[in-house]
Design a protein around this motif. Structure first.
Motif, PDB file in Angstrom:
ATOM      1  N   UNK A 117       5.224   2.699   9.601  1.00 36.62           N
ATOM      2  CA  UNK A 117       4.936   1.800  10.247  1.00 36.62           C
ATOM      3  C   UNK A 117       5.620   0.276   9.909  1.00 36.62           C
ATOM      4  N   UNK A 118       5.669  -0.043   8.659  1.00 33.83           N
ATOM      5  CA  UNK A 118       6.316  -1.070   8.318  1.00 33.83           C
ATOM      6  C   UNK A 118       7.897  -1.069   8.799  1.00 33.83           C
ATOM      7  N   UNK A 119       8.540  -0.202   8.769  1.00 36.33           N
ATOM      8  CA  UNK A 119       9.774  -0.249   9.281  1.00 36.33           C
ATOM      9  C   UNK A 119      10.092  -0.517  11.019  1.00 36.33           C
ATOM     10  N   UNK A 120       8.884  -0.096  11.493  1.00 33.62           N
ATOM     11  CA  UNK A 120       8.664  -0.385  12.937  1.00 33.62           C
ATOM     12  C   UNK A 120       8.334  -1.734  13.118  1.00 33.62           C
ATOM     13  N   UNK A 139      -1.136  11.769  -0.958  1.00 30.74           N
ATOM     14  CA  UNK A 139      -0.746  10.420  -1.161  1.00 30.74           C
ATOM     15  C   UNK A 139       0.775  10.204  -0.659  1.00 30.74           C
ATOM     16  N   UNK A 140       1.470  11.262  -0.749  1.00 26.59           N
ATOM     17  CA  UNK A 140       2.957  11.199  -0.297  1.00 26.59           C
ATOM     18  C   UNK A 140       2.972  11.042   1.383  1.00 26.59           C
ATOM     19  N   UNK A 141       2.215  11.707   1.903  1.00 28.30           N
ATOM     20  CA  UNK A 141       2.132  11.591   3.461  1.00 28.30           C
ATOM     21  C   UNK A 141       1.550  10.406   3.855  1.00 28.30           C
ATOM     22  N   UNK A 142       0.542   9.862   3.212  1.00 26.98           N
ATOM     23  CA  UNK A 142       0.033   8.674   3.643  1.00 26.98           C
ATOM     24  C   UNK A 142       1.084   7.373   3.221  1.00 26.98           C
ATOM     25  N   UNK A 143       1.736   7.320   2.280  1.00 28.50           N
ATOM     26  CA  UNK A 143       3.003   6.571   1.989  1.00 28.50           C
ATOM     27  C   UNK A 143       4.027   6.531   2.832  1.00 28.50           C
ATOM     28  N   UNK A 144       4.325   7.687   3.463  1.00 28.87           N
ATOM     29  CA  UNK A 144       5.284   7.872   4.407  1.00 28.87           C
ATOM     30  C   UNK A 144       4.937   7.261   5.524  1.00 28.87           C
ATOM     31  N   UNK A 145       3.727   7.562   5.986  1.00 25.85           N
ATOM     32  CA  UNK A 145       3.411   6.928   7.383  1.00 25.85           C
ATOM     33  C   UNK A 145       3.371   5.410   7.202  1.00 25.85           C
ATOM     34  N   UNK A 146       2.523   4.864   6.186  1.00 21.38           N
ATOM     35  CA  UNK A 146       2.519   3.463   6.004  1.00 21.38           C
ATOM     36  C   UNK A 146       4.233   2.721   6.202  1.00 21.38           C
ATOM     37  N   UNK A 193       0.912  -1.152  -0.066  1.00 18.07           N
ATOM     38  CA  UNK A 193       0.055   0.128  -0.008  1.00 18.07           C
ATOM     39  C   UNK A 193       0.824   1.331   0.028  1.00 18.07           C
ATOM     40  N   UNK A 194       2.068   1.307   0.665  1.00 20.03           N
ATOM     41  CA  UNK A 194       2.986   2.266   0.472  1.00 20.03           C
ATOM     42  C   UNK A 194       3.425   2.597  -0.641  1.00 20.03           C
ATOM     43  N   UNK A 195       3.737   1.717  -1.605  1.00 19.25           N
ATOM     44  CA  UNK A 195       4.179   1.853  -2.831  1.00 19.25           C
ATOM     45  C   UNK A 195       3.228   2.215  -3.765  1.00 19.25           C
ATOM     46  N   UNK A 196       1.991   1.788  -3.566  1.00 18.74           N
ATOM     47  CA  UNK A 196       0.596   2.328  -4.310  1.00 18.74           C
ATOM     48  C   UNK A 196       0.522   3.686  -4.050  1.00 18.74           C
ATOM     49  N   UNK A 197       0.526   4.155  -2.696  1.00 15.05           N
ATOM     50  CA  UNK A 197       0.287   5.585  -2.413  1.00 15.05           C
ATOM     51  C   UNK A 197       1.569   6.472  -3.072  1.00 15.05           C
ATOM     52  N   UNK A 198       2.523   6.003  -3.002  1.00  9.28           N
ATOM     53  CA  UNK A 198       3.600   6.481  -3.593  1.00  9.28           C
ATOM     54  C   UNK A 198       3.576   6.868  -5.123  1.00  9.28           C
ATOM     55  N   UNK A 199       3.323   5.847  -5.858  1.00 13.01           N
ATOM     56  CA  UNK A 199       2.830   5.747  -7.293  1.00 13.01           C
ATOM     57  C   UNK A 199       1.896   6.917  -7.552  1.00 13.01           C
TER      58      UNK A 199
END
Length: 61
Positions: A37-40, A27-34, A4-10
């Motif tokens: 969260x994945x990294x954590x 969309x960039x903000x949502x991608x950063x948050x996702x 989903x992060x990649x989708x929002x980045x695209x």
């Protein structure tokens, strides 16, 4: 989650290229948050695996 992060980045890149700066920023903000969260979560699971917590430890007993 990374999917989903990649989708929002695209979506952000396409919207930015088409001139929709508001949509691109959102969309960039949502991608950063996702992605954050994945990294954590990935870090937590790596630490738990290193400590031996989980199914692998239960099977050895």
């Amino acid at each position: 989650m990374v999917k989903y992060a990649i989708i929002f980045a695209l979506i952000s890149l396409v919207a930015g290229a088409l001139g929709f700066s508001g949509v691109a920023a959102g969309a960039a903000g949502i991608a950063k948050v996702l992605f954050g969260l994945f990294l954590i979560l990935a870090l937590i699971f790596i630490v738990l695996a290193a400590l031996g917590v989980g199914a692998a430890r239960k099977m050895t007993k």
